[in-house]
Scaffold this active site. Structure first.
Site, PDB file in Angstrom:
ATOM      1  N   ASP A 256       0.966  -1.191   0.112  1.00  0.00           N
ATOM      2  CA  ASP A 256       0.088  -0.209   0.018  1.00  0.00           C
ATOM      3  C   ASP A 256       0.907   1.296  -0.074  1.00  0.00           C
ATOM      4  OD1 ASP A 256      -2.964   0.897   0.473  1.00  0.00           O
ATOM      5  OD2 ASP A 256      -1.690   2.081   1.618  1.00  0.00           O
ATOM      6  N   ASN A 264      -3.030  13.184  -4.086  1.00  0.00           N
ATOM      7  CA  ASN A 264      -3.863  13.476  -4.896  1.00  0.00           C
ATOM      8  C   ASN A 264      -4.416  14.650  -4.423  1.00  0.00           C
ATOM      9  OD1 ASN A 264      -4.225  11.066  -6.833  1.00  0.00           O
ATOM     10  ND2 ASN A 264      -5.350   9.911  -5.473  1.00  0.00           N
ATOM     11  N   HIS A 269      -5.409  14.285  -9.262  1.00  0.00           N
ATOM     12  CA  HIS A 269      -5.549  12.949  -9.684  1.00  0.00           C
ATOM     13  C   HIS A 269      -4.658  12.452 -10.856  1.00  0.00           C
ATOM     14  CE1 HIS A 269      -8.554  11.711  -6.735  1.00  0.00           C
ATOM     15  NE2 HIS A 269      -9.178  13.042  -6.706  1.00  0.00           N
ATOM     16  N   ASP A 273      -2.182   9.458 -10.566  1.00  0.00           N
ATOM     17  CA  ASP A 273      -2.275   8.189 -11.833  1.00  0.00           C
ATOM     18  C   ASP A 273      -0.780   7.817 -12.139  1.00  0.00           C
ATOM     19  OD1 ASP A 273      -4.838   7.743 -11.456  1.00  0.00           O
ATOM     20  OD2 ASP A 273      -5.268   8.933 -13.354  1.00  0.00           O
ATOM     21  N   GLU A 299      -4.481   2.338  -4.369  1.00  0.00           N
ATOM     22  CA  GLU A 299      -3.176   2.197  -4.386  1.00  0.00           C
ATOM     23  C   GLU A 299      -2.646   1.091  -3.776  1.00  0.00           C
ATOM     24  OE1 GLU A 299      -4.782   4.467  -0.607  1.00  0.00           O
ATOM     25  OE2 GLU A 299      -5.275   4.260  -2.678  1.00  0.00           O
TER      26      GLU A 299
END
Length: 393
Positions: A256, A264, A269, A273, A299
């Site tokens: 994680d 973000n 975002h 990404d 994630e």
């Protein structure tokens, strides 16, 4: 007795019908670039045949250049089928066209040597075209075998033609195609069968390409191109079954990205990404061929490690963690540093563990790594307190 001009016209009409079919297929399947090159190659073939039937007054060597060039365009189409990112088509074709034009112009006074040169080029291109498709990782290997058979038979016919003009007096002294009608008629008749077979295989290959693409899309995460959860379940079932039969260890890493939400929120975002894609590439760089690398959700990422003991998995996880810790991810004008927490779990011999059990234990270890400050590798043990598991399968 066959009339050569009639056979040429029949072959040209066959090619026209095939080109129409390929053009229709290319309109419906624009993502398969190869089919447009195949249609273009057959179009060259048609032009060459029409020039040939118009000789004289058009010199025969011009039609020979165009017809021979058609084979190179068909070969290039197969290269594009194997690898869509083929560049340099125009300069390559111009270069080959000029070389052939010079050779055929020099040989124009000798029908025998012109035909031998053309036949030799066709045989070479047939072999190259077979080789190109042989390197394609098609699930339907029977398609590759049929393709090889069609092009192989075509090569044999032209190899026979080359041999006859090389050694047989009846063809050595021929000054026009009608004088060599017995061999040329076979070539043109086989050409009709070849065009039909080739065109059919082009459509089959296009269909196979689309099927493989759909299977790829169904099994891959669209952002990172890693396995998705569905594909992981299917592949993990086989890996776990093999491990039980062979007694080999299997371990699982559940990862994680730390404080990913803050990235973000701070950078947007789009940057988030790009960070996910960069981490996926980082995982691929640290994975082996048999490892199953999956974007597990958001994630979270997962790696299933066949034939890997717990100490080996801990070492791999640590390399992933430290490598990411030192990495600076550049996204446009933004530079981002990020860390990862990793939970490690091993397939136990005393129970019939499934993927869910492994993921649950790895999630408990990951929870502990987060509790202890993040950017850590934590292995599962019975002493770990139960983590709350949500949303698994």
């Amino acid at each position: 007795m066959f009339d050569i001009n009639t056979l040429i016209v029949v072959l040209a009409v066959t090619s026209i019908v095939s080109v129409m079919g390929l053009l229709a297929a290319s309109i419906l399947n624009r993502q398969v670039r190869a089919i447009r090159y195949w249609a273009a190659g057959l179009s060259f073939f048609i032009v060459g045949l029409l020039l040939q039937v118009s000789s004289p007054p058009i010199p025969l060597w011009i039609s020979a250049v165009v017809i021979t060039q058609a084979y190179f365009v068909l070969w290039w189409g197969t290269r594009c089928y194997r690898n869509r990112d083929q560049n340099g088509f125009v300069p390559a074709m111009l270069g080959l066209f000029m070389i052939q034009a010079i050779v055929f112009f020099v040989l124009q006074e000798s029908l025998r040597f012109s035909i031998m040169f053309h036949s030799a080029v066709v045989v070479v291109v047939c072999v190259l075209t077979i080789f190109e498709l042989w390197r394609v990782s098609l699930l339907q290997r029977i398609v590759v075998w049929v393709w090889a058979l069609i092009w192989g038979m075509h090569a044999v016919v032209y190899l026979r033609r080359f041999g006859l003009y090389l050694t047989d007096e009846a063809y050595i002294n021929a000054t026009d195609f009608q004088m060599a009608v017995s061999v040329e008629a076979i070539n043109y008749l086989e050409g009709v069968a070849f065009i039909y077979g080739f065109s059919l295989m082009c459509v089959v290959l296009t269909t196979a390409s689309l099927q493989n693409e759909l299977k790829h899309q169904a099994s891959r995460d669209p952002l990172t191109d890693l396995f998705n959860r569905r594909a992981l379940e299917e592949s993990a079932l086989k890996a776990l079954g093999m491990a039980r039969r062979s007694g080999m260890p299997v371990t699982l890493l559940l990862m994680d990205l730390d404080r990913f939400k803050a990235i973000n929120d701070e950078h947007g975002h789009k940057v988030g990404d790009q960070v996910l894609v960069a981490f996926a590439e980082h995982l691929n760089d640290h994975s082996r061929v048999p490892d199953l690398v999956c974007r597990f959700g958001g994630e979270e990422f997962l790696v299933l490690l066949p034939d890997t003991s717990l100490p080996e998995a801990q070492s791999i996880a640590e390399r992933i963690r430290t490598g990411l810790e030192k990495k600076v991810i550049v996204t446009g004008k933004t530079s981002v540093k990020i860390t990862v927490s990793i939970g490690v779990a091993e397939l136990r011999d005393d129970e019939q563990d499934n993927l869910f059990d492994l993921v649950e234990r790895a999630d408990q270890a990951l929870y502990q790594a987060k509790e202890q400050g993040r950017n850590r590798v934590q292995s599962w043990s019975r002493g770990l307190r139960m983590a709350r598991v949500e949303g698994l399968f």
